[in-house]
Structure formats: structure tokens, C-alpha cells
Enzyme design. Structure first.
Site, PDB file in Angstrom:
ATOM      1  N   ASP A 199      -1.213   5.938  -5.752  1.00 47.51           N
ATOM      2  CA  ASP A 199      -2.265   6.892  -6.106  1.00 47.51           C
ATOM      3  C   ASP A 199      -1.767   7.898  -7.135  1.00 47.51           C
ATOM      4  OD1 ASP A 199      -4.033   6.097  -3.660  1.00 47.51           O
ATOM      5  OD2 ASP A 199      -2.085   6.609  -2.803  1.00 47.51           O
ATOM      6  N   GLU A 203       0.837  -0.741  -4.799  1.00 48.15           N
ATOM      7  CA  GLU A 203      -0.390   0.033  -4.996  1.00 48.15           C
ATOM      8  C   GLU A 203      -0.020   1.494  -4.785  1.00 48.15           C
ATOM      9  OE1 GLU A 203      -3.864   2.345  -3.513  1.00 48.15           O
ATOM     10  OE2 GLU A 203      -1.957   1.876  -2.519  1.00 48.15           O
ATOM     11  N   GLU A 263      -4.248   3.622  -8.580  1.00 54.62           N
ATOM     12  CA  GLU A 263      -5.515   4.177  -8.108  1.00 54.62           C
ATOM     13  C   GLU A 263      -5.660   5.613  -8.586  1.00 54.62           C
ATOM     14  OE1 GLU A 263      -7.931   5.552  -4.119  1.00 54.62           O
ATOM     15  OE2 GLU A 263      -6.338   4.060  -3.883  1.00 54.62           O
ATOM     16  N   HIS A 319       0.825  -1.210   0.000  1.00 58.39           N
ATOM     17  CA  HIS A 319       0.000   0.000   0.000  1.00 58.39           C
ATOM     18  C   HIS A 319       0.860   1.261   0.000  1.00 58.39           C
ATOM     19  CE1 HIS A 319      -3.026   2.685   2.298  1.00 58.39           C
ATOM     20  NE2 HIS A 319      -3.469   2.549   1.060  1.00 58.39           N
ATOM     21  N   HIS A 335      -0.847  10.682  -2.743  1.00 57.73           N
ATOM     22  CA  HIS A 335      -2.169  10.323  -2.244  1.00 57.73           C
ATOM     23  C   HIS A 335      -3.104  11.500  -2.110  1.00 57.73           C
ATOM     24  CE1 HIS A 335      -5.273   9.504   0.802  1.00 57.73           C
ATOM     25  NE2 HIS A 335      -5.284   8.289   0.272  1.00 57.73           N
TER      26      HIS A 335
END
Length: 278
Positions: A61, A59, A146, A32, A74
């Protein structure tokens, strides 16, 4: 995904899990924002550390800058994670790279403790672009991109991201997820070959039906959704994968594996790998 505030605390206890074992393959470990418990989140250092710790995927953003570049961060602002201030959408890539993005070191951001001490204060962490991360991606790792389009929609970000991923040479190892499912529809329209993951913090009724209707290949629920453990079998029955966020507790990670979850998204991939081996 939202800032980590102990999302796995509402994970179901042993009794609700041990009678449901649908796992046939080894569960994957997805890092993450990289190995964000030990390195500054969404930085190349965090991604490299995740690879060293045996993560199956990273993962991260993505937001869009004032000059249309897609950068890995993020928040909508750089205030929390850098030594600067400002809104990503109002700054160019050149302006964003005037700052160092090491303010989110895991021990501060996640409250997990850090036996290695403070992050190297002399090592500057530049904000990566989507292209740079995909160019770096090791051959044995996947990436989950993401797209952050809530509350700022960033018109055109879906098409731009789809184009970058398509020409990256690693598109077969990339997932695209978002809490904004309109964004996923735009990605699908632009590049129907890309794999999509429906992110949600809600406890969906019949999630397999909804995720399938989005043209996605995976459901990305919060850990709290596993209080209804049947959703894993339901999704598998519809040919969907289940990638759960965000789990750090070793016991919870082992229980997720017992449920047959396909991947857990964790801030501490090394510890998660150790939990599965133990």
C-alpha cells in the site's frame, strides 16, 4: 486493502466450486503486504521473506507524505504499525523515519500464530518508499501497488506513482490497484501502458463489463465474491485476470485454483505455496 479480519470465512464450500474448473495455468501467489503473517507488514523484511517463500508477487500500500514522498504503509496513521504516532500526510519522510515499523508482526496483526516467536526486537524496520521497493524487486517477481486514496484523496498521487513506476525499469512487472477507481483513471491518463486492477469489496453485477470500462486488465474482488463463481469465467471471457484477496486457509486456496483464479493474495505465501503443492 482493509485490515485482515478473516475475509475468507465467507468463501464458498466445495459443492459450489468443484463443478467449475476453468484453470489452464498455475495460479500465482501474491504476498499481502509481504509475508505479513510472519514479518511486520509492508516492510522490506516482509518483502524479502515473501521472495524466500516463493511468492510470485508482493502486494503493498502507498500513501503520500507531507513533503510529497510516496511511502509504503497501509493505514493513514503510523499508530498501529510503528512505535510512533501521527498522520502520514502530516509528516515528512525524515519524520516518519524516526520510528520503527515492526509493531504489526504477523502473530499480533493477523491472529495466525507464530511458531518462530516474537520479531527481532533489535532489528529496526524503516518505512520504505515506493522507489526503494521497486529498486529491490527481484527479476522473477511482480509487484502490486495499491494506491490508498480513500478517504484521503492525496491530489497528485496517481501521477506521481505513475511517473515513479514508469522510470523504475520494472513497469512491465507492476500492477496498480485501488479501491478509488477515479485514481485508476488518473493513472491511466498519465501512463496508459501500466496494468490496472480494479479493487472492490462489493459484489459487482457484471464485473467484467465494469472492469473493462475502467480500462483495467484485472478484477481484484474479495473472496466473498466467489460465492458467484461464474465471475471468473466471465472475466476470462473478456480477457481479464482475476486476483482475489485475502485467502490464507489452504483449502480455500486450493478451491480458488480449481475455479481458475489467476492469483490469490495471501498473508502467508509459504503456506499457500505448500497448499498448491499438496
Amino acid at each position: 486493502m482493509p485490515p485482515r479480519t478473516g475475509q475468507d470465512r465467507s468463501f464458498p464450500g466445495d459443492a459450489s466450486l468443484v463443478t467449475h474448473r476453468w484453470c489452464t495455468d498455475s495460479m500465482e501467489i501474491w504476498a499481502h503486504r509481504g509475508a505479513s503473517a510472519e514479518a511486520p507488514e509492508n516492510t522490506m523484511s516482509a518483502f524479502r521473506l515473501a521472495a524466500e517463500q516463493g511468492a510470485d508477487a508482493i502486494e503493498f500500500d502507498v500513501h503520500r507524505t507531507a513533503d510529497g514522498e510516496l511511502v509504503v504503509i497501509h493505514d493513514e496513521t503510523i499508530d498501529r504499525t510503528s512505535n510512533g504516532r501521527g498522520v502520514v500526510a502530516d509528516l515528512t519522510l525524515e519524520q516518519l523515519r524516526r520510528y520503527s515499523y515492526d509493531a504489526s508482526h504477523g502473530s499480533v496483526a493477523h491472529g495466525l500464530g507464530n511458531e518462530h516467536g516474537p520479531w527481532n526486537e533489535h532489528e529496526r524496520e524503516s518505512i520504505p518508499t515506493l522507489e526503494e521497493v521497486l529498486e529491490w524487486l527481484p527479476a522473477d517477481m511482480q509487484a502490486n501497488v495499491e494506491l490508498k486514496t480513500l478517504p484521503t484523496f492525496y491530489p497528485g498521487i496517481a501521477a506521481r506513482a505513475a511517473d515513479i513506476i514508469t522510470v523504475s525499469g520494472v513497469s512491465d512487472r507492476v500492477w496498480v490497484s485501488s479501491f478509488n477507481h477515479h485514481t485508476l483513471a488518473e493513472v491511466r491518463a498519465q501512463a496508459p501502458q501500466l496494468r490496472l486492477g480494479v479493487l472492490t469489496g462489493a459484489h459487482l453485477w457484471r464485473p467484467a463489463d465494469y472492469v473493462s470500462s475502467c480500462g483495467a486488465a484485472a478484477y481484484h474482488p474479495s473472496a466473498a465474491s466467489l460465492q458467484t463463481p461464474e465471475i471468473v469465467a466471465e472475466c476470462h471471457g473478456a480477457g481479464l485476470r482475476v486476483h482475489v484477496w485475502t485467502l490464507d486457509d489452504p483449502e480455500h486456496i486450493r478451491l480458488a485454483e480449481a475455479l481458475g483464479v489467476d492469483a490469490v493474495i495471501t498473508n502467508a505465501p509459504g503456506a499457500a505455496r505448500a497448499a498448491l503443492r499438496g
